[in-house]
Scaffold this motif. Structure first.
Motif, mmCIF file in Angstrom:
data_model
loop_
_atom_site.group_PDB
_atom_site.id
_atom_site.type_symbol
_atom_site.label_atom_id
_atom_site.label_comp_id
_atom_site.label_asym_id
_atom_site.label_seq_id
_atom_site.Cartn_x
_atom_site.Cartn_y
_atom_site.Cartn_z
ATOM 1 N N UNK A 184 0.766 -1.248 -0.052
ATOM 2 C CA UNK A 184 0.012 0.110 0.128
ATOM 3 C C UNK A 184 0.869 1.248 0.007
ATOM 4 N N UNK A 185 2.193 1.203 0.530
ATOM 5 C CA UNK A 185 2.886 2.263 0.713
ATOM 6 C C UNK A 185 3.598 2.517 -0.687
ATOM 7 N N UNK A 186 3.752 1.585 -1.427
ATOM 8 C CA UNK A 186 4.530 1.606 -2.623
ATOM 9 C C UNK A 186 4.069 2.622 -3.598
ATOM 10 N N UNK A 187 4.967 3.267 -4.311
ATOM 11 C CA UNK A 187 4.419 4.382 -5.090
ATOM 12 C C UNK A 187 4.139 5.518 -4.496
ATOM 13 N N UNK A 188 4.261 5.883 -3.372
ATOM 14 C CA UNK A 188 3.753 7.023 -2.809
ATOM 15 C C UNK A 188 5.132 7.630 -1.622
ATOM 16 N N UNK A 189 4.792 8.837 -1.339
ATOM 17 C CA UNK A 189 5.810 9.213 -0.298
ATOM 18 C C UNK A 189 5.383 9.705 0.962
ATOM 19 N N UNK A 190 4.018 9.595 1.431
ATOM 20 C CA UNK A 190 3.525 9.922 2.703
ATOM 21 C C UNK A 190 2.184 9.376 2.946
#
Length: 360
Positions: A184-190
Motif C-alpha cells: 500500500x505504501x509503494x508508489x507514494x511518499x507519505x
C-alpha cells in the motif's frame, strides 16, 4: 464487550485488511497490552507517570508533618516535568535529594514490573527495552530508566533500556509507516497517521522513503495537528467527526505540498484490538466512552467519513498504541532478535517483538 445503543448496526471495515495483527512485514508482535495483577491490582499502575507523582507526594506529606518539605507550598500535581527537572539539578540539595529519592522508589517498582513481564513467553527472551511515552521526555525519566537498568543488571538480568529515538509525540505517528502493509505504501511518499489517547488526539502527515525491506524504511513527521479533546468532552460520534475533519485538512495540506499520499490511515489506539477492528478492552478513557461497543468500529467509521484519499479508496489500519510507538524504533532494532517497548504516561503501555531474522 460493552453493548452499544439499541438497534445500532456495526459497519465493518475493508475485509482484506486485518486489524491488530501479530505478524507484520518485518516483525512479529509476541505480546501487547499485558494486564498482569498482584494483590494491589494491575502491576503496570505502579510504573506510570502518576505513580511517580504519587510517590513524590507521599514523601512530601511525611516531610510536611515536621514542616520540612523543601519544595514548599506548590502541589505535586502542579509541578511540570521541567520544574521537577530543575529541582533535581538545583543548588537546593534537599530538594534534589527528595527528587532522587522518588526516582529510586519508582525505579525499584519499574524493575519489579519488568521482572514480572519477563515471566511471560513474549518477554522472556527480550534483550532490549525501548522507553517511550511522555515520562521519557524528562531528565527525571531518563535517570529512572537508567537506574532501572542497573537494578536489573545487578540482579543478573542483562537487558538494555534505551530511550525512544523520536519525540514521543511523533513516535506514535511514525510507527504507522511500519504498520501499513508495504504494497500500500509503494508508489507514494507519505501517509496519514493518528495517535489517539485519553487526553489528546494527534493526527499528522508522515513522509517516508521506501526501501527493499520494511525495517529499513525511513520515516518522519512533516506536519501534525493536536486536539486536546479532554477540554471539550465530546461524544464518541463528535470525536470521530472532528478527527475526520482533521484528516481532511491534512489531505488538503499534503496536496498543496505536492505529496503523494498513499490511500491508508494508520491508527494507534489504546487497548486490545480485534482483527475486525473492534476494541475489546482498554478503551475506557477514550472520548465519549463506549468505544468497546460491539456496534462501533473505528476503522469502518473513518473509512466512511473519509472515503477517498487522492482519488483512491481509503484503507484504515489500526493497532495498539504501544505497538505502533514501538514500531517507530524498528530500524534501530536490527542488531537484536527480541525487543520490547514500554510507554510510560498516564498508564503503562507495553509490547514485545521478535524480528523475523530471529530463529524460532
Amino acid at each position: 464487550m460493552a453493548k452499544g445503543g439499541a438497534g445500532a448496526e456495526a459497519v465493518m471495515p475493508d475485509p482484506m485488511i486485518r486489524q491488530g495483527v501479530l505478524n507484520l512485514h518485518a516483525v512479529h508482535v509476541t505480546s501487547y497490552n499485558l494486564e498482569l495483577r498482584d494483590e494491589d491490582g494491575f502491576i503496570g499502575d505502579k510504573a506510570s507517570r502518576g505513580a511517580f507523582s504519587e510517590g513524590l507526594d507521599a514523601w512530601r506529606r511525611r516531610l510536611r508533618k515536621i514542616d520540612a518539605d523543601p519544595i514548599g507550598d506548590v502541589g505535586t500535581e502542579d509541578l511540570s516535568k521541567s520544574q521537577i527537572d530543575k529541582l533535581m539539578e538545583s543548588d537546593d540539595v534537599e530538594a534534589a535529594a527528595l527528587i532522587h529519592g522518588a526516582i529510586e522508589a519508582f525505579s525499584q517498582d519499574l524493575a519489579e514490573v519488568i521482572r514480572r513481564y519477563r515471566r511471560t513467553k513474549g518477554w522472556k527472551p527480550v534483550e532490549r527495552i525501548v522507553a517511550g511515552g511522555g515520562f521519557r521526555e524528562s531528565r527525571v525519566g531518563e535517570l529512572a530508566f537508567a537506574r532501572t537498568a542497573l537494578l536489573l543488571k545487578a540482579d543478573g538480568i542483562d537487558i538494555d533500556i534505551v530511550p525512544i529515538s523520536s519525540h514521543p509525540d511523533e513516535a506514535g505517528l511514525i510507527g504507522s509507516a511500519y504498520l501499513v502493509p508495504h504494497p500500500i505504501l509503494a508508489g507514494h511518499d507519505a501517509l496519514l497517521a493518528v495517535d489517539i489517547g485519553g487526553t489528546n488526539i494527534r493526527a499528522g502527515i508522515v513522509r517516508y522513503k521506501m526501501k527493499k525491506d520494511t525495517a529499513s524504511l525511513k520515516a518522519k513527521v512533516c506536519h501534525s495537528e493536536l486536539w486536546r479533546h479532554a477540554d471539550d468532552a465530546p461524544s464518541r460520534t463528535e470525536a470521530v467527526k472532528t478527527l475526520a475533519g482533521m484528516l481532511e485538512d491534512l489531505i488538503a495540506r499534503a496536496k498543496k505540498k505536492e505529496l503523494k499520499l498513499c490511500p491508508a490511515i494508520g491508527i494507534a489506539c489504546p487497548g486490545m484490538i480485534g482483527e475486525d477492528g473492534a476494541i475489546h478492552s482498554g478503551g475506557q478513557n477514550l472520548p465519549g466512552g463506549n468505544w468497546e461497543s460491539e456496534h462501533f468500529n473505528l476503522p469502518a467509521a473513518l473509512e466512511k467519513a473519509v472515503p477517498e484519499i487522492d482519488g483512491q479508496q481509503t484503507v484504515v489500519v489500526m493497532h495498539n498504541d504501544a505497538v505502533v510507538q514501538g514500531l517507530s524504533e524498528l530500524p534501530a532494532m536490527k542488531d537484536v532478535d527480541h525487543w520490547a517497548v514500554l510507554t510510560i504516561g498516564t498508564g503503562l503501555g507495553n509490547a514485545s517483538f521478535r524480528n523475523w531474522s530471529a530463529e524460532d
